[in-house]
Design a protein around this motif. Structure first.
Motif, short mmCIF file in Angstrom:
data_model
loop_
_atom_site.label_atom_id
_atom_site.label_comp_id
_atom_site.label_asym_id
_atom_site.label_seq_id
_atom_site.Cartn_x
_atom_site.Cartn_y
_atom_site.Cartn_z
N LEU B 51 0.85 -1.19 0.00
CA LEU B 51 0.00 0.00 0.00
C LEU B 51 0.89 1.23 0.00
N GLU B 64 -4.14 7.15 7.52
CA GLU B 64 -5.53 6.73 7.76
C GLU B 64 -6.07 5.90 6.60
N GLU B 66 -4.46 4.05 4.54
CA GLU B 66 -3.83 2.74 4.59
C GLU B 66 -4.53 1.84 5.61
N ARG B 67 -4.80 2.42 6.79
CA ARG B 67 -5.45 1.60 7.82
C ARG B 67 -6.85 1.18 7.39
N ARG B 68 -7.57 2.11 6.77
CA ARG B 68 -8.93 1.74 6.33
C ARG B 68 -8.88 0.66 5.27
N MET B 69 -7.90 0.75 4.39
CA MET B 69 -7.81 -0.26 3.35
C MET B 69 -7.50 -1.62 3.93
N ILE B 70 -6.61 -1.64 4.91
CA ILE B 70 -6.29 -2.92 5.55
C ILE B 70 -7.55 -3.48 6.22
N GLU B 71 -8.28 -2.60 6.88
CA GLU B 71 -9.51 -3.05 7.56
C GLU B 71 -10.52 -3.63 6.58
#
Lengths: 636, 117
Positions: B51, B64, B66-71
């Protein structure tokens, strides 16, 4: 366990609280319905899972348990006000609430890779968790085999397979709740909370742990839903998708008219009968006037719209529970992006067709403040069901009941569709202006799951409809009832002086108020009766119709009362006046409940005042143009 | 699970970390020569390799997106396939990610590095 036994049980000590937590689309609401049945209380107005819903049940061991349905979330790292509710409840951050004693985490068995991470996050809280492995039937049908006991061993939490929409596994889940509560009671104080907001690195670590758990428990991953792929190939097709969506919306508004006609006639007949019976039974005088002209005429003219509101909600509930609503947001994201709106704004905006209050609350799922404010500001321009009574009344009075286009389309439905379209187009225009002036900035990213299509469970739809009917009737029975009595009082006192020639209401407080407002509203063609009706219409738009009913009932003399309100209006108003009022209500200065929810959700008086100002301005302007234009064209 | 992550998920690009990326030459913005999810067309399949949200204009605070995409399942190793494209402009995308389907815009999909296959 009968309903009455549950409700009548005495409250003794604190009732154990159980929270349902899970990703969106995991079938959490269906499980909540399966566990509590109709024994649920929705605080205020329900969006699908926007408000906190509370239900009660008796566990097999005989314990009274309170069940809380929390908004769906992918993570405790709350990104929207909606998800903050979930986070704050499970972390025990709410002031007057202790954290839930047991958490039931609901996961879609076909989608564990995505859903299990939340379980791992919840485990960190150090409180008892039960994993409800939902949609086991769908999983089996797709050849996906999950070993529940291996999953339980790998996760270290009890796992109960369920099929919420068929109410399978509910008993097992209740038994497990009992066991968990017993273990909890023996364990003493819960372990300290070890949760902290995960970084990208932590999220990757969670994800790896999920992979390890799946390696142990997932015997066969199965195949993705073939049916969903095939349906999407058609419904998300660039050439078919949008026309189909508009067809669905068009059918929805036609059905609101067609399907509701018969029950509405029946309610109308029943009301007429009650009014006549009450009129015959009561002696002439103030009390008779209050009951027949004030209460029955007023409240009745609102209750009659229950069938239409239910048809509208029926469509919204079906669109939501089948999974089509997310597709609609997908299809509209690009178009709505043209005016700067997020595709996700579609759901709040569509809910606003029922009522702006749940719509504005549903905007909580939009993370970005500017996007969210823009959506809130235009939500009341969507034609809410409370405007429906006004539209229906005027259309019935002024638009002939015939078909056009070779008998395919009802003219009345077409006019209705036009009014809805006017609301939507003006909302888009307002959004366009807002996003280029006050709410500048890049759009929030779109990251939205498209769930597999599902057949809705009639039982869940029915529970949803009952909830809406209850809220609507409660309003008719409280707010509207009170306003009707006040209005009757204003319309009756002081009585006409001796030797008066006009109807009594002319001399009343309401008459004075109407006459005072009339000069202001004369340029847009409103009569003084309309001026009176608009004042209580601020409390709730549909009350305007009830108020017209009361005003005309009180201003008619003797036997003219027997005619229906639309008949009276058709005789009393000019066509330009009717059109002008329709235009006014497209923008209709909002109701008090909408304004109060805007104040609450934006936490600011400023946005509420902006909303009043711009909507009143639009309403007056639109009514003025409509009245002048139609007067000129019709030679009025 | 609080144990630090063993360096198994080394993405081919440095994320928001300043300074030279490990294992590359000294030029600070690490170059990625592979493919981005946002450039794929309907029917194409790929595997997520990393990412890189620096390529995307977003109103979110750093890290942020990146974190949403992982989630939402966009993580190294995830198998993706473009199922549908929106209209007009072939935007947004409906992407199958392992067992579920995600809708996202091309603009943000550029933050996802993929290897075709």
């Amino acid at each position: 366990m009968s309903d009455s036994a549950v409700l009548a049980a005495p409250i003794s000590g604190p009732v154990p609280r159980i929270a349902l937590v899970g990703n969106p689309n995991c079938g959490k609401t269906a499980l909540f319905n399966a566990l509590t049945g109709a024994r649920q209380k929705v605080a205020n107005y329900p969006g699908v899972t926007v408000e906190r819903k509370v239900g009660e049940l008796l566990s097999p061991a005989g314990a009274r348990v309170q069940l809380i349905d929390l908004p769906g979330t992918y993570s405790l790292r709350a990104r929207s006000p909606d998800e903050e509710v979930t986070r704050d409840v499970v972390l025990g951050r709410f002031e007057h609430e202790s954290p839930p004693d047991v958490m039931v985490c609901v996961a879609d068995a076909t989608n564990l890779r995505l859903h299990l991470r939340l379980v791992l996050e919840l485990k960190k809280l150090g409180r008892p968790i039960i994993l409800a492995l939902n949609m086991m039937d769908v999983a089996e049908a797709r050849g996906c085999r999950v070993d529940a006991s291996a999953l339980s061993a790998a996760l270290g939490v009890p796992v109960v397979p369920t099929v919420a929409i068929k109410r399978t596994g509910v008993v097992g889940l209740l038994d497990q709740i009992d066991r968990s509560m017993m273990v909890m009671a023996g364990d003493g104080p819960p372990a300290p909370c070890g949760w902290s907001e995960p970084s990208a690195r932590d999220l990757r670590a969670y994800h790896q742990e999920v992979e390890a758990v799946l390696a142990a428990a997932l015997r066969d991953a199965g195949k993705p839903s073939l049916a969903t792929q095939r349906i999407d190939a058609a419904l998300l097709h660039p050439a078919i998708g949008l026309p189909f969506l508009f067809l669905v919306l068009f059918l929805m508004f036609q059905a609101v008219f067609a399907w509701a006609a018969l029950p509405m006639d029946m309610i109308d007949g029943a009301l007429g009968w009650v009014q006549a019976a009450a009129g015959a039974a009561l002696p002439d005088g103030m009390l008779k006037s209050l009951i027949t002209d004030g209460i029955i005429a007023g409240v009745g003219s609102v209750v009659i719209f229950l069938p239409q509101i239910l048809v509208l909600f029926l469509f919204i509930l079906i669109l939501e529970s089948t999974g089509y609503m997310a597709r609609a947001a997908f299809l509209l994201d690009r178009l709505m992006g043209g005016v700067g709106l997020h595709g996700r704004a579609f759901i709040p905006l569509l809910s606003s067709f029922a009522c702006a209050v749940p719509g504005i609350m549903a905007a909580r799922t939009i993370e970005n403040r500017a996007d969210r404010l823009a959506t809130i500001m235009i939500a009341p321009l969507m034609t809410c069901s409370a405007r429906l009574p006004v539209y229906t009344l005027i259309i019935a009075a002024f638009v002939p009941e015939r078909t056009v286009a070779g008998g395919m389309i009802g003219l009345q439905g077409l006019v209705m569709f036009t009014l809805y379209a006017a609301g939507i187009l003006s909302a888009l225009a307002v959004a366009f202006v807002l996003k280029r002036t006050i709410f500048k900035g890049a759009r929030e990213p779109l990251l939205m799951e498209l769930p597999a299509y599902r057949l809705p469970s009639p039982r869940d739809i029915l529970i949803g409809l009952l909830e809406r009917a209850r809220i609507f009737l409660a309003r008719a029975g409280t707010v509207i009832f009170a306003i009707m009595i006040l209005l009757w009082f204003l319309g009756t006192f002081p009585g006409a002086p001796d030797g008066a020639t006009g109807p009594a209401i002319d001399y009343s407080f309401a008459g004075m108020l109407g006459h005072a407002l009339a000069p202001l509203l004369a340029p847009i063609g409103f009569t003084w009766q309309i001026a009176i009706a608009l004042v209580p219409g601020m409390a709730a738009r549909e009350v305007a119709v009830a108020a017209l009913g009361t005003v005309y009932a009180l201003s008619e003399t003797g036997d003219a009362l027997s005619g229906s309100l639309s008949g009276v209006l058709a005789a009393d108003w000019s066509l330009p006046t009717a059109l002008s009022l329709l235009a006014w209500f497209v923008f209709a200065p909002q109701c008090v409940s909408t304004l109060s929810v805007v104040k609450r959700e934006t936490n600011s008086w400023f946005w509420m005042l902006v909303m009043i100002a711009y909507m009143t301005l639009l309403a007056y302007g639109a009514a003025f143009v409509t009245f002048r234009l139609s007067s000129a064209l019709l030679g009025g | 699970m609080t144990a630090p992550l063993s360096g198994s998920v080394s993405s081919p690009v440095a994320r928001m970390t300043p300074g030279p990326a490990p294992g590359t030459s000294a030029d600070p913005p690490p170059r990625f020569e592979g493919c981005r999810l946002g450039t794929l067309r309907k029917g194409q399949r790929a595997v997520v390799t990393g990412l890189d949200e620096s390529a995307v204009a977003t109103p979110l605070p750093p890290g942020e997106l990146e974190r949403r995409m992982i989630e939402m399942g966009l993580i190294e190793g995830a198998r993706v396939e473009i199922l549908h494209e929106g209209f007009p402009g072939s935007d947004p995308l409906a992407v199958r990610i392992d067992d579920h389907t995600l809708a996202l815009r091309r603009a943000e999909a550029h933050a996802v590095l993929v290897a075709l296959g």
